[in-house]
Design a protein around this motif. Structure first.
Motif, short mmCIF file in Angstrom:
data_model
loop_
_atom_site.label_atom_id
_atom_site.label_comp_id
_atom_site.label_asym_id
_atom_site.label_seq_id
_atom_site.Cartn_x
_atom_site.Cartn_y
_atom_site.Cartn_z
N UNK A 1 53.91 64.82 50.87
CA UNK A 1 54.70 64.31 52.00
C UNK A 1 55.93 65.16 52.25
N UNK A 2 56.57 65.61 51.18
CA UNK A 2 57.74 66.47 51.34
C UNK A 2 57.37 67.77 52.04
N UNK A 3 56.26 68.33 51.61
CA UNK A 3 55.80 69.57 52.25
C UNK A 3 55.53 69.35 53.73
N UNK A 4 54.92 68.21 54.04
CA UNK A 4 54.62 67.92 55.44
C UNK A 4 55.91 67.71 56.25
N UNK A 5 56.88 66.98 55.67
CA UNK A 5 58.12 66.71 56.38
C UNK A 5 58.95 67.98 56.58
N UNK A 6 58.89 68.88 55.61
CA UNK A 6 59.65 70.12 55.75
C UNK A 6 58.98 71.10 56.70
N UNK A 7 57.68 70.97 56.80
CA UNK A 7 56.96 71.94 57.63
C UNK A 7 57.31 71.78 59.11
N UNK A 8 57.47 70.53 59.57
CA UNK A 8 57.73 70.30 61.00
C UNK A 8 59.07 70.89 61.45
N UNK A 9 60.21 70.58 60.80
CA UNK A 9 61.47 71.20 61.26
C UNK A 9 61.48 72.71 61.07
N UNK A 10 60.83 73.20 60.01
CA UNK A 10 60.77 74.65 59.84
C UNK A 10 59.98 75.30 60.96
N UNK A 11 58.91 74.66 61.39
CA UNK A 11 58.13 75.20 62.51
C UNK A 11 58.96 75.22 63.79
N UNK A 12 59.74 74.15 64.01
CA UNK A 12 60.59 74.12 65.20
C UNK A 12 61.70 75.17 65.13
N UNK A 13 62.20 75.40 63.92
CA UNK A 13 63.20 76.45 63.74
C UNK A 13 62.63 77.82 64.09
N UNK A 14 61.44 78.09 63.59
CA UNK A 14 60.81 79.38 63.91
C UNK A 14 60.55 79.52 65.41
N UNK A 15 60.16 78.39 66.03
CA UNK A 15 59.92 78.42 67.47
C UNK A 15 61.21 78.69 68.23
N UNK A 16 62.31 78.04 67.82
CA UNK A 16 63.60 78.26 68.49
C UNK A 16 64.08 79.69 68.31
N UNK A 17 63.89 80.27 67.12
CA UNK A 17 64.28 81.66 66.89
C UNK A 17 63.46 82.59 67.79
N UNK A 18 62.16 82.31 67.90
CA UNK A 18 61.31 83.13 68.76
C UNK A 18 61.72 83.05 70.22
N UNK A 19 62.07 81.84 70.71
CA UNK A 19 62.51 81.68 72.08
C UNK A 19 63.83 82.40 72.32
N UNK A 20 64.71 82.36 71.30
CA UNK A 20 66.00 83.05 71.45
C UNK A 20 65.80 84.55 71.61
#
Length: 474
Positions: free
Chosen positions: A257-276
């Motif tokens: 569950x921890x891995x799953x919960x951490x994966x979502x915000x990390x994915x959004x972070x990577x997406x935001x960095x890519x958009x920037x």
């Protein structure tokens, strides 16, 4: 069979043999006195000695000899009573055992019989005689006139007959069939007893070996009806294995569950960095998204650390007293302000002024805050969250937090305090109630969730009274 079986076996067996030898030796020594072990005693022997004494004193040695001779000719064996006169000659010419002959001389010299089994008799002619019955005696000798040399040899007294009371020679304490029977009985008993003790312990040993290999599903008390300490030991192992298996499964689930919960915000972070990088003109909005996701990660990691600390750390035995009502009211005031911004209300009712309780105030206040904020989150706009506080049994306190949210299905109520369990659209990370439960149980209390009639949930927190406080609440 392992080493334990043989240790039990030889231990019990040697104890049984030692006990049997000690008992047999004691009985043997108590039965036969050292001073008279070679002389027959008992009521029957005493009766025969007194009968011969009466004949000798009344009619003389010649009459007694005639009587004994007639009895030997009629029965084929001589009367076992020996009559010895001064000088050591026996009345019928039989050989006197050497060990008794030495004592005969001492009795004649003393003029009286110092031991049982020997009678000193004076015949009618004034001649002194000693009467006794030896236990170990030879076959009767031939008659004095030599008639036995021509006829058949007389059988020993009692040959082919049932031994007479008081006349049979004593059996040694360990010999023949008795020794073999005792040996076999002790062997079987020691084997059965050793097997009874070693079998469950061998099962326990094998179970520990399987558990060491990671096979925690093994159970050894199933079907065992033992109610003694060994049975409790087997059931204790099963309980331990079940708890460890459950904890390991929870840890695996938690890690997943921890891995799953951490994966979502990390994915959004990577997406935001890519958009920037791709859209420099939207850099500000990308940075805001990155900041938001970083705060979520920080909040999630903080809750994980709190949960881990509550599960691993041991609570100190002595804690300073704090007024739990002040902690609760502080949380209620903050929650009321936050709820008003969302068009909701928090109502508190209670008649207690204070409740002194040894606790960690930050931990307990965090537990109250998590439960009340969870109720606010699941309450619709315009709804009310009710917080009640009243005295419980044994001078404890019960705090009830009630909402009018969508509630939880009955089959899922027991999962509310499981880490990362989520229900409804307003669910967060699923750690708040788990942290609250650990915190309250850490202080010796308990929290129970139940469905509220008409919709919603009720969370009941029971805090026991502190025995060190004379007046825990007012």
């Amino acid at each position: 069979m392992g080493k334990l079986f043989w240790k039990f076996f030889f231990g019990f067996w040697l104890c049984l043999i030692a006990a049997a030898m000690a008992t047999g030796t004691a009985l043997y020594l108590l039965r036969d006195k050292p001073a008279s072990s070679d002389l027959a005693e008992g009521p029957r022997a005493q009766f025969m000695l007194e009968t011969i004494q009466n004949v000798l004193e009344g009619k003389g040695a010649d009459a007694l000899k005639d009587l004994l001779e007639r009895n030997r000719q009629r029965t084929g064996s001589a009367v076992p009573v020996f009559a010895v006169q001064e000088g050591g000659q026996e009345l019928l010419g039989r050989e006197v055992p050497q060990n008794i002959a030495q004592r005969i001389e001492a009795v004649f010299a003393a003029g009286e019989s110092p031991e049982a089994g020997i009678l000193l008799v004076t015949a009618n002619d004034g001649q002194r005689w000693l009467l006794f019955i030896p236990r170990q005696r030879r076959a009767p000798e031939a008659a004095a006139d030599g008639a036995a040399n021509a006829g058949p040899q007389a059988q020993p007294h009692g040959a082919g007959r049932r031994p007479r009371e008081g006349l049979e020679p004593p059996l040694p304490p360990f010999s023949g069939p008795g020794l073999m029977a005792a040996f076999l009985a002790s062997l079987l008993f020691a084997g059965a007893l050793a097997y009874t003790f070693s079998r469950p312990l061998n099962r326990l040993k094998n179970a520990f070996r399987e558990a060491g290999r990671g096979r925690l599903g093994v159970r050894i008390s199933e079907g065992a009806k033992r109610t003694d300490e060994i049975g409790e030991l087997l059931r204790g192992f099963d309980h331990m294995a079940s708890e460890i298996e459950s904890r390991i499964q929870q840890q695996k689930t938690l890690l997943h569950d921890v891995s799953h919960e951490l994966r979502s915000p990390l994915a959004r972070l990577n997406l935001a960095v890519g958009l920037a990088r791709q859209r420099p003109d939207q850099l500000e909005s990308s940075l805001c998204r990155i900041e938001t996701e970083a705060e979520r990660l920080d909040h999630l990691i903080g809750e994980l650390l709190d949960l881990s600390r509550l599960e691993s750390e041991q609570r100190e035995r002595t804690q300073p007293l704090h007024n739990v009502l002040d902690l609760l009211l502080g949380v209620v005031d903050d929650a009321r302000f936050e709820a008003e911004q969302q068009g909701k209300r928090v109502v508190y009712t209670g008649s207690l002024d204070f409740f002194n309780w040894p606790c960690e105030p930050d931990v307990l206040q965090r537990a109250f805050d998590n439960v009340i904020r969870n109720a606010i989150k699941h309450t619709a706009a315009g709804g009310v969250v009710e917080v009640e506080c009243h005295a419980a049994r044994a001078r404890g306190v019960c705090i009830r937090i009630m909402d009018r949210g969508p509630g939880v299905p009955a089959q899922a109520v027991h999962k509310l305090f499981t880490p990362f369990f989520k229900q409804g659209d307003q669910a967060g990370h699923g750690l708040g109630l788990a942290i609250a439960k650990r915190a309250i149980e850490r202080h010796g209390g308990q929290i129970v969730a139940s469905a509220r009639p008409g919709g919603g949930m009720v969370f009941a927190i029971d805090l026991p009274a502190d025995q060190s406080s004379a007046v825990p609440y007012r």
